[in-house]
Scaffold this motif. Structure first.
Motif, PDB file in Angstrom:
ATOM      1  N   CYS A 192      16.674   6.715  -9.160  1.00 15.41           N
ATOM      2  CA  CYS A 192      15.666   6.928  -8.121  1.00 15.41           C
ATOM      3  C   CYS A 192      14.492   5.975  -8.278  1.00 15.41           C
ATOM      4  O   CYS A 192      14.068   5.670  -9.403  1.00 15.41           O
ATOM      5  CB  CYS A 192      15.144   8.360  -8.158  1.00 15.41           C
ATOM      6  SG  CYS A 192      16.331   9.599  -7.592  1.00 15.41           S
ATOM      7  N   LEU A 193      13.990   5.538  -7.154  1.00 17.84           N
ATOM      8  CA  LEU A 193      12.754   4.757  -7.072  1.00 17.84           C
ATOM      9  C   LEU A 193      11.761   5.542  -6.229  1.00 17.84           C
ATOM     10  O   LEU A 193      12.093   5.988  -5.121  1.00 17.84           O
ATOM     11  CB  LEU A 193      13.029   3.394  -6.427  1.00 17.84           C
ATOM     12  CG  LEU A 193      11.813   2.611  -5.928  1.00 17.84           C
ATOM     13  CD1 LEU A 193      10.921   2.191  -7.088  1.00 17.84           C
ATOM     14  CD2 LEU A 193      12.255   1.387  -5.119  1.00 17.84           C
ATOM     15  N   ALA A 194      10.565   5.738  -6.751  1.00 19.58           N
ATOM     16  CA  ALA A 194       9.511   6.445  -6.022  1.00 19.58           C
ATOM     17  C   ALA A 194       8.314   5.532  -5.854  1.00 19.58           C
ATOM     18  O   ALA A 194       7.851   4.916  -6.810  1.00 19.58           O
ATOM     19  CB  ALA A 194       9.106   7.713  -6.766  1.00 19.58           C
ATOM     20  N   LEU A 195       7.831   5.447  -4.624  1.00 18.90           N
ATOM     21  CA  LEU A 195       6.636   4.671  -4.313  1.00 18.90           C
ATOM     22  C   LEU A 195       5.747   5.486  -3.385  1.00 18.90           C
ATOM     23  O   LEU A 195       6.237   6.216  -2.510  1.00 18.90           O
ATOM     24  CB  LEU A 195       7.008   3.350  -3.628  1.00 18.90           C
ATOM     25  CG  LEU A 195       7.730   2.304  -4.481  1.00 18.90           C
ATOM     26  CD1 LEU A 195       8.269   1.204  -3.589  1.00 18.90           C
ATOM     27  CD2 LEU A 195       6.795   1.726  -5.541  1.00 18.90           C
ATOM     28  N   ALA A 196       4.454   5.351  -3.569  1.00 19.67           N
ATOM     29  CA  ALA A 196       3.518   6.053  -2.705  1.00 19.67           C
ATOM     30  C   ALA A 196       3.534   5.450  -1.313  1.00 19.67           C
ATOM     31  O   ALA A 196       3.646   4.235  -1.146  1.00 19.67           O
ATOM     32  CB  ALA A 196       2.109   5.982  -3.291  1.00 19.67           C
ATOM     33  N   THR A 197       3.433   6.305  -0.310  1.00 19.24           N
ATOM     34  CA  THR A 197       3.336   5.816   1.064  1.00 19.24           C
ATOM     35  C   THR A 197       1.910   5.345   1.343  1.00 19.24           C
ATOM     36  O   THR A 197       0.975   5.676   0.604  1.00 19.24           O
ATOM     37  CB  THR A 197       3.715   6.914   2.070  1.00 19.24           C
ATOM     38  OG1 THR A 197       2.702   7.934   2.049  1.00 19.24           O
ATOM     39  CG2 THR A 197       5.067   7.526   1.727  1.00 19.24           C
ATOM     40  N   THR A 198       1.766   4.587   2.395  1.00 17.52           N
ATOM     41  CA  THR A 198       0.427   4.098   2.750  1.00 17.52           C
ATOM     42  C   THR A 198      -0.469   5.218   3.252  1.00 17.52           C
ATOM     43  O   THR A 198      -1.671   5.033   3.392  1.00 17.52           O
ATOM     44  CB  THR A 198       0.529   3.007   3.818  1.00 17.52           C
ATOM     45  OG1 THR A 198       1.279   3.507   4.942  1.00 17.52           O
ATOM     46  CG2 THR A 198       1.212   1.766   3.271  1.00 17.52           C
ATOM     47  N   ALA A 199       0.111   6.397   3.516  1.00 14.93           N
ATOM     48  CA  ALA A 199      -0.699   7.531   3.968  1.00 14.93           C
ATOM     49  C   ALA A 199      -1.524   8.122   2.841  1.00 14.93           C
ATOM     50  O   ALA A 199      -2.461   8.880   3.072  1.00 14.93           O
ATOM     51  CB  ALA A 199       0.205   8.617   4.563  1.00 14.93           C
ATOM     52  N   HIS A 200      -1.183   7.774   1.595  1.00 13.98           N
ATOM     53  CA  HIS A 200      -1.897   8.346   0.455  1.00 13.98           C
ATOM     54  C   HIS A 200      -2.774   7.283  -0.185  1.00 13.98           C
ATOM     55  O   HIS A 200      -2.340   6.164  -0.417  1.00 13.98           O
ATOM     56  CB  HIS A 200      -0.914   8.896  -0.583  1.00 13.98           C
ATOM     57  CG  HIS A 200      -1.537   9.884  -1.510  1.00 13.98           C
ATOM     58  ND1 HIS A 200      -2.360   9.519  -2.558  1.00 13.98           N
ATOM     59  CD2 HIS A 200      -1.470  11.244  -1.543  1.00 13.98           C
ATOM     60  CE1 HIS A 200      -2.767  10.608  -3.196  1.00 13.98           C
ATOM     61  NE2 HIS A 200      -2.241  11.659  -2.615  1.00 13.98           N
ATOM     62  N   GLY A 201      -3.989   7.656  -0.492  1.00 15.12           N
ATOM     63  CA  GLY A 201      -4.935   6.685  -1.022  1.00 15.12           C
ATOM     64  C   GLY A 201      -4.778   6.382  -2.497  1.00 15.12           C
ATOM     65  O   GLY A 201      -5.099   5.296  -2.950  1.00 15.12           O
ATOM     66  N   ARG A 202      -4.269   7.339  -3.287  1.00 19.42           N
ATOM     67  CA  ARG A 202      -4.194   7.149  -4.742  1.00 19.42           C
ATOM     68  C   ARG A 202      -2.752   7.365  -5.194  1.00 19.42           C
ATOM     69  O   ARG A 202      -2.216   8.463  -5.113  1.00 19.42           O
ATOM     70  CB  ARG A 202      -5.143   8.108  -5.452  1.00 19.42           C
ATOM     71  CG  ARG A 202      -6.594   7.910  -5.032  1.00 19.42           C
ATOM     72  CD  ARG A 202      -7.523   8.843  -5.769  1.00 19.42           C
ATOM     73  NE  ARG A 202      -7.547   8.542  -7.199  1.00 19.42           N
ATOM     74  CZ  ARG A 202      -8.295   9.217  -8.070  1.00 19.42           C
ATOM     75  NH1 ARG A 202      -9.067  10.208  -7.668  1.00 19.42           N
ATOM     76  NH2 ARG A 202      -8.278   8.893  -9.350  1.00 19.42           N
ATOM     77  N   MET A 203      -2.123   6.304  -5.699  1.00 14.85           N
ATOM     78  CA  MET A 203      -0.711   6.352  -6.024  1.00 14.85           C
ATOM     79  C   MET A 203      -0.409   7.308  -7.164  1.00 14.85           C
ATOM     80  O   MET A 203       0.600   8.000  -7.165  1.00 14.85           O
ATOM     81  CB  MET A 203      -0.207   4.943  -6.363  1.00 14.85           C
ATOM     82  CG  MET A 203      -0.104   4.059  -5.136  1.00 14.85           C
ATOM     83  SD  MET A 203       0.499   2.404  -5.512  1.00 14.85           S
ATOM     84  CE  MET A 203      -0.984   1.650  -6.165  1.00 14.85           C
ATOM     85  N   GLY A 204      -1.261   7.352  -8.181  1.00  9.05           N
ATOM     86  CA  GLY A 204      -1.008   8.230  -9.308  1.00  9.05           C
ATOM     87  C   GLY A 204      -0.905   9.687  -8.882  1.00  9.05           C
ATOM     88  O   GLY A 204      -0.040  10.419  -9.336  1.00  9.05           O
TER      89      GLY A 204
END
Length: 205
Positions: free
Chosen positions: A183-195
Motif C-alpha cells: 500500500c501507498l498512502a498520500l495525503a490529499t490536497t484537501a488536508h493541510g497537514r500530511m502527518g
C-alpha cells in the motif's frame, strides 16, 4: 549463423537494460539519501499517475493480467516524477514475484483525507521474518546466486524513501501463500497537514 547472432544480440540487449536499470536505481538511492529529506509537493492527480505508469510498463499482450479499480482518486500532495517512480517500482515488484499467468490488482480508494493505492500480486508470499527487512537497502529474500528474480534489492527501499520524502507511507499490508499486498498512502490536497492525515491509517489496510 543469423539465428545465433540474433539470440546473442537479444541477450546483450536484455543485459544492457538490466545494467541501466541498476545504475538508475543506485543513483536514485543515493539521491533520496541526500538532503533535502522532504521535497516540495503540489496537487497531483493520483489516478492519472497510475494510469500513465500502467500504460508505460504493461506490455500489450499482458494487460488482461491487470485488474484496475481506481475509483475517483482525488489530487494528492506529491511530486509527479516521484509518484510515478513509486508506482512503477511497486508494479515491477508485483510482476517479478508473480508467475506469467498471475493476476495483479491495482486498487485506489479514499480514506478520510488520505488516498490509498494498493498493488496486490498472486506470488508465493514473503516469510514473516523478512516482511520488514524487504524495505532495507540491498536486502533480498532469496540471497542465492541462482535466484530467479534479478535486481539489487533497491526497489522497495527506494519506494519507501520516496514516499517518506513526500510525507507519505509505503508498507506491506498482507503477505501469505495467496500473494502480497503493498500500500501507498498520500495525503490529499484537501488536508493541510500530511502527518495528521496519515496518523489514522493502519498497517493492515
Amino acid at each position: 549463423p543469423a539465428p545465433e547472432r540474433r539470440s546473442m544480440l537479444e541477450s546483450v540487449d536484455r543485459q544492457s537494460e538490466q545494467l541501466w536499470n541498476l545504475i538508475e536505481d543506485l543513483l536514485l538511492a543515493s539521491g533520496v539519501e541526500s538532503p533535502p529529506a522532504r521535497v516540495a509537493t503540489e496537487g497531483v492527480c493520483a489516478r492519472a499517475a497510475v494510469e500513465r505508469v500502467l500504460a508505460g510498463v504493461v506490455p500489450a499482450g499482458h494487460r488482461d493480467r491487470f485488474h484496475v479499480d481506481l475509483a475517483d482518486l482525488p489530487p494528492v500532495r506529491a511530486d509527479e516524477p516521484r509518484l510515478d517512480r513509486i508506482v512503477a517500482k511497486l508494479l515491477d515488484n508485483a510482476v517479478k514475484h508473480s508467475d506469467s499467468n498471475g493476476a495483479i490488482r491495482v486498487e485506489g480508494r479514499i480514506k478520510g483525507d488520505v488516498a490509498l493505492i494498493a498493488i496486490e500480486d498472486e506470488g508465493p508470499g514473503i516469510p514473516a521474518a523478512d516482511r520488514e527487512r524487504i524495505f532495507d537497502r540491498f536486502y533480498q529474500v532469496d540471497q542465492s546466486s541462482t535466484r530467479p528474480v534479478g535486481g539489487a534489492g533497491l526497489g522497495l527501499y527506494i519506494c519507501r524513501q520516496l514516499a517518506e520524502s513526500l510525507g507519505g507511507r509505503v508498507w506491506l499490508a498482507r503477505s501469505d501463500t495467496a500473494g502480497s499486498r503493498f500500500c501507498l498512502a498520500l495525503a490529499t490536497t484537501a488536508h493541510g497537514r500530511m502527518g495528521e492525515a496519515l496518523s489514522g491509517i493502519r498497517r493492515n489496510t
